[in-house]
Scaffold this motif. Structure first.
Motif, PDB file in Angstrom:
ATOM      1  N   PRO A 311      25.027  13.261  13.071  1.00 39.57           N
ATOM      2  CA  PRO A 311      23.994  12.721  13.944  1.00 39.57           C
ATOM      3  C   PRO A 311      22.599  12.533  13.151  1.00 39.57           C
ATOM      4  N   ALA A 312      21.840  11.574  13.488  1.00 38.04           N
ATOM      5  CA  ALA A 312      20.561  11.360  12.968  1.00 38.04           C
ATOM      6  C   ALA A 312      19.558  11.071  14.147  1.00 38.04           C
ATOM      7  N   LEU A 313      18.367  11.402  13.585  1.00 35.59           N
ATOM      8  CA  LEU A 313      17.239  11.371  14.613  1.00 35.59           C
ATOM      9  C   LEU A 313      16.867   9.984  14.760  1.00 35.59           C
ATOM     10  N   GLN A 314      16.813   9.500  15.887  1.00 37.70           N
ATOM     11  CA  GLN A 314      16.499   8.025  16.174  1.00 37.70           C
ATOM     12  C   GLN A 314      15.028   7.879  16.385  1.00 37.70           C
ATOM     13  N   HIS A 315      14.216   7.023  15.616  1.00 34.45           N
ATOM     14  CA  HIS A 315      12.865   6.766  16.061  1.00 34.45           C
ATOM     15  C   HIS A 315      13.049   5.523  16.152  1.00 34.45           C
ATOM     16  N   THR A 316      11.899   5.033  17.178  1.00 33.73           N
ATOM     17  CA  THR A 316      11.230   3.797  17.537  1.00 33.73           C
ATOM     18  C   THR A 316      10.013   3.492  17.170  1.00 33.73           C
ATOM     19  N   PHE A 317       9.603   2.550  16.301  1.00 32.40           N
ATOM     20  CA  PHE A 317       8.275   2.209  15.788  1.00 32.40           C
ATOM     21  C   PHE A 317       7.829   0.866  16.513  1.00 32.40           C
ATOM     22  N   ARG A 318       6.609   0.823  17.067  1.00 33.16           N
ATOM     23  CA  ARG A 318       5.909  -0.607  17.483  1.00 33.16           C
ATOM     24  C   ARG A 318       5.527  -1.001  16.160  1.00 33.16           C
ATOM     25  N   ALA A 319       5.288  -2.323  16.255  1.00 34.79           N
ATOM     26  CA  ALA A 319       4.917  -2.920  14.969  1.00 34.79           C
ATOM     27  C   ALA A 319       3.456  -2.652  14.602  1.00 34.79           C
ATOM     28  N   GLU A 320       2.625  -2.504  15.638  1.00 36.64           N
ATOM     29  CA  GLU A 320       1.139  -2.260  15.418  1.00 36.64           C
ATOM     30  C   GLU A 320       0.920  -0.800  14.980  1.00 36.64           C
ATOM     31  N   GLU A 321       1.920   0.095  15.037  1.00 38.68           N
ATOM     32  CA  GLU A 321       1.991   1.502  14.559  1.00 38.68           C
ATOM     33  C   GLU A 321       2.169   1.626  13.002  1.00 38.68           C
ATOM     34  N   LEU A 322       2.718   0.497  12.465  1.00 41.95           N
ATOM     35  CA  LEU A 322       3.006   0.413  11.055  1.00 41.95           C
ATOM     36  C   LEU A 322       2.202  -0.312  10.373  1.00 41.95           C
ATOM     37  N   ASN A 323       0.936   0.245   9.852  1.00 39.59           N
ATOM     38  CA  ASN A 323       0.234  -0.518   8.942  1.00 39.59           C
ATOM     39  C   ASN A 323       0.382  -0.409   7.515  1.00 39.59           C
ATOM     40  N   PHE A 324       1.282  -0.450   7.447  1.00 41.91           N
ATOM     41  CA  PHE A 324       1.728  -0.039   5.657  1.00 41.91           C
ATOM     42  C   PHE A 324       1.402  -1.391   5.077  1.00 41.91           C
ATOM     43  N   GLY A 325       0.689  -1.259   3.807  1.00 41.69           N
ATOM     44  CA  GLY A 325       0.332  -2.631   2.987  1.00 41.69           C
ATOM     45  C   GLY A 325      -0.122  -2.085   1.686  1.00 41.69           C
ATOM     46  N   ALA A 326      -0.760  -3.078   0.868  1.00 38.34           N
ATOM     47  CA  ALA A 326      -1.145  -2.536  -0.379  1.00 38.34           C
ATOM     48  C   ALA A 326      -1.723  -1.533  -0.675  1.00 38.34           C
ATOM     49  N   LYS A 327      -2.678  -1.260   0.142  1.00 33.53           N
ATOM     50  CA  LYS A 327      -3.323   0.099   0.318  1.00 33.53           C
ATOM     51  C   LYS A 327      -2.441   1.398   0.185  1.00 33.53           C
ATOM     52  N   GLU A 328      -1.563   1.536   1.164  1.00 36.56           N
ATOM     53  CA  GLU A 328      -0.555   2.438   1.218  1.00 36.56           C
ATOM     54  C   GLU A 328       0.406   2.522   0.377  1.00 36.56           C
ATOM     55  N   ALA A 329       0.927   1.422  -0.356  1.00 38.25           N
ATOM     56  CA  ALA A 329       1.747   1.448  -1.279  1.00 38.25           C
ATOM     57  C   ALA A 329       1.215   2.235  -2.333  1.00 38.25           C
ATOM     58  N   ALA A 330       0.131   2.157  -2.860  1.00 39.19           N
ATOM     59  CA  ALA A 330      -0.840   2.993  -3.880  1.00 39.19           C
ATOM     60  C   ALA A 330      -1.234   4.215  -3.680  1.00 39.19           C
ATOM     61  N   PHE A 331      -0.714   4.872  -2.344  1.00 41.21           N
ATOM     62  CA  PHE A 331      -0.972   6.234  -2.109  1.00 41.21           C
ATOM     63  C   PHE A 331      -0.490   7.172  -3.211  1.00 41.21           C
ATOM     64  N   VAL A 332       0.747   6.846  -3.981  1.00 40.41           N
ATOM     65  CA  VAL A 332       1.306   7.568  -5.156  1.00 40.41           C
ATOM     66  C   VAL A 332       1.228   6.586  -6.250  1.00 40.41           C
ATOM     67  N   ALA A 333       1.300   7.380  -7.324  1.00 39.22           N
ATOM     68  CA  ALA A 333       1.363   6.779  -8.752  1.00 39.22           C
ATOM     69  C   ALA A 333       2.790   6.403  -9.134  1.00 39.22           C
ATOM     70  N   PRO A 334       3.137   5.393  -9.687  1.00 40.72           N
ATOM     71  CA  PRO A 334       4.191   4.919 -10.391  1.00 40.72           C
ATOM     72  C   PRO A 334       4.877   6.215 -10.992  1.00 40.72           C
ATOM     73  N   PRO A 335       6.229   6.265 -11.043  1.00 38.31           N
ATOM     74  CA  PRO A 335       7.163   5.418 -10.242  1.00 38.31           C
ATOM     75  C   PRO A 335       7.324   5.786  -8.734  1.00 38.31           C
ATOM     76  N   LEU A 336       7.578   4.617  -7.835  1.00 34.83           N
ATOM     77  CA  LEU A 336       7.803   4.817  -6.596  1.00 34.83           C
ATOM     78  C   LEU A 336       9.434   4.434  -6.202  1.00 34.83           C
ATOM     79  N   PHE A 337      10.314   5.414  -5.689  1.00 33.71           N
ATOM     80  CA  PHE A 337      11.640   4.867  -5.460  1.00 33.71           C
ATOM     81  C   PHE A 337      12.019   4.418  -4.073  1.00 33.71           C
TER      82      PHE A 337
END
Length: 529
Positions: A311-337
């Motif tokens: 069994p897996a824990l099922q989440h539901t995300f509204r589109a507006e909850e997910l503000n992921f973009g260029a800024k968030e992608a840079a939260f960690v230094a490469p390499p990101l997997f």
């Protein structure tokens, strides 16, 4: 089917002098003399066909799993770094552009020379692929990505694909022991290979060839009695009954052998009876081993839980909850997997976090960067310079969550295993298959959570997918040990797989020979002296 003895062995009387030397009470001895032979003779006929089916089909397993296992170029693919600079269009905008209001999960994947948002929706087992620079949707993206993965595992980028289809349930070709669902089945012309891949993680679940499929069907229908699938109570009842009869047959043969020992010294047998008796007593212990451990395995109540999947824990995300973009992608230094979204309560409020899978320098790892691989030194005594880690960032504030992986593992365990936080004794990272968490569970790395409860249970949580990969307690450990070491002869593994499998095949064949010899004796013997 262990031994048949001469009628004279069980009907001849003994002299008073001989009787006096026997410590077993006379009435008990006479009872066995009158009944043991007939009991063994008739119940062995009941056990004959099941014993042959199990013995002969059991010999197919080493051929399927080891000796005739078809080769494949790769069983694992190393994670590929994601070019974070390609994340330009925010996820929420890409979802809006494609009229998507809610999703179950997202991650970033490298594919076709670009980076894509891989979108999981509740309405379909197939994922959507939105290019991270423009938000453009890739048509048939999941099928194309499954083919891309399968060809990498197969080792031939030019292989001819005959068929691609989504598998959402277990069947004869893709059995529950493979654990992962949903998966894509990609069939190649070359060698008749079928490669099963999970696009949500990039893993290969298993692969088959025509020969391996044939072995699987033999084992499924003749050893596991899959022809009774769909009638589980009937299947279990029939299997346990026949295994009990086989055990009784073996025990009655051993009793006959013991009680007729002195007579055999005086009156030697010849022909079929001699071989049936001699070979039967030689392998009787293996008969009891295989039958009793198989019975224990069949009756183990947690087996049905394992067959139900992970069994897996099922989440539901509204589109507006997910503000992921260029800024968030840079939260960690490469390499990101890899990256995914999780939701867990903070101060009683459901909060969205981004889970980053990335590399960090060993000396730079701290409590907010949970190690996802062993930090121990290798055989040469050298420690790794960098390790894979998981870091959780609050989607709203961008702040890292201390001990994020442990906290999420606890949350998943409480939701899926029905435990409370006060029951959690300890957590530990598992990075390899061994002991009670074997290869059959498919998922690594996982967090092990020990629970203060009857049976000393432990749950294994794959935080990458929010999956309860396994739940093990004392009864499971006992059954697993018995099945591994007594039924599958794992105690011989230090001598090598070939030795272990060779012994297993030999014992299966010899037990079949004993059964056939017993049948020949039964058919050839007159019903009355």
């Amino acid at each position: 089917m262990i031994t048949n003895t001469l009628r004279a062995d069980v009907h001849n009387t003994e002299t008073p002098k001989t009787q006096a030397n026997i410590s077993i009470p006379s009435k008990v001895r006479q009872f066995f003399k009158r009944n043991a032979y007939n009991l063994h003779r008739w119940i062995s006929i009941v056990a004959l066909v099941p014993a042959l089916l199990w013995s002969l089909s059991g010999t197919s397993h080493p051929f399927m799993a080891h000796w005739f296992k078809p080769p494949i170029a790769k069983e694992f693919l190393p994670p590929q770094p994601i070019d974070q600079s390609q994340v330009i269009m925010p996820l929420a905008e890409a979802l809006k552009q494609n009229n998507i209001r809610e999703i179950k999960q997202f991650r970033l994947v490298n594919f076709k020379g670009a980076v894509f948002y891989q979108i999981q929706q509740a309405s379909s087992p197939e994922h959507l692929y939105l290019e991270t620079r423009t938000g453009t949707r890739l048509q048939d993206g999941d099928a194309l990505y499954a083919e891309f993965l399968a060809k990498q595992y197969f080792g031939n980028p030019n292989a001819v694909v005959l068929e691609k289809r989504v598998i959402t349930g277990f069947d004869d070709d893709y059995r529950y022991i493979n654990r992962l669902l949903p998966v894509w089945k990609v069939s190649f012309q070359e060698g008749g290979y079928d490669v099963y891949v999970e696009t949500s993680s990039g893993r290969m679940a298993t692969y088959n060839t025509p020969l391996r499929r044939a072995f699987l069907l033999v084992f499924q229908y003749l050893h596991n009695w899959g022809w009774l699938n769909g009638a589980e109570i009937l299947r279990l009842s029939v299997i346990t009954t026949f295994l009990a009869v086989i055990i009784l047959t073996a025990l009655s043969g051993i009793v006959l052998y013991i009680f007729t020992w002195k007579k055999r010294k005086q009156q030697s047998a010849s022909g079929l009876r001699k071989y049936h008796r001699s070979i039967g007593i030689a392998v009787s212990f293996s008969t009891l081993m295989f039958a009793s451990s198989g019975l224990y395995h069949a009756l183990h109540k947690e087996r049905l839980r394992d067959e139900a999947g992970q069994p897996a824990l099922q989440h539901t995300f509204r589109a507006e909850e997910l503000n992921f973009g260029a800024k968030e992608a840079a939260f960690v230094a490469p390499p990101l997997f890899d990256i995914s979204a999780v939701k867990m309560p903070m101060n009683g409020v459901p909060t969205v976090f981004y889970r980053f899978s990335h590399n960090v320098k060993l000396e730079a790892a701290d409590e907010c960067c949970a190690p996802m691989q062993s930090t121990s030194a290798d055989k040469s005594g050298k420690k790794p310079e960098s390790i894979k880690a998981a870091t959780y960032f609050n989607a709203e504030t961008g702040k890292a969550l201390p001990q994020g992986d442990i906290r999420y593992a606890r949350h998943v365990a409480m939701r899926l295993a029905g435990i409370s936080s006060t029951q959690i004794v300890r957590e530990s990272l598992v990075t390899e298959f061994k002991g009670e968490y074997g290869f059959i569970n498919k998922r690594l790395p996982v967090q092990r959570i020990d629970i203060a409860s009857e049976g000393k249970p432990a749950v294994y949580i794959e935080t990458q997918s929010g999956t309860l990969a396994a739940r093990v307690q004392e009864s499971d450990r006992a059954e697993g040990f018995v099945f591994a070491y007594i039924h599958k002869l794992e105690f011989l593994k230090p001598l090598g797989k070939d030795v272990r499998d060779g012994v297993a095949v030999a014992l299966g064949l010899v037990n079949s020979v004993v059964a056939v010899l017993g049948l020949m004796l039964f058919v050839g013997l007159p019903r009355k002296r």
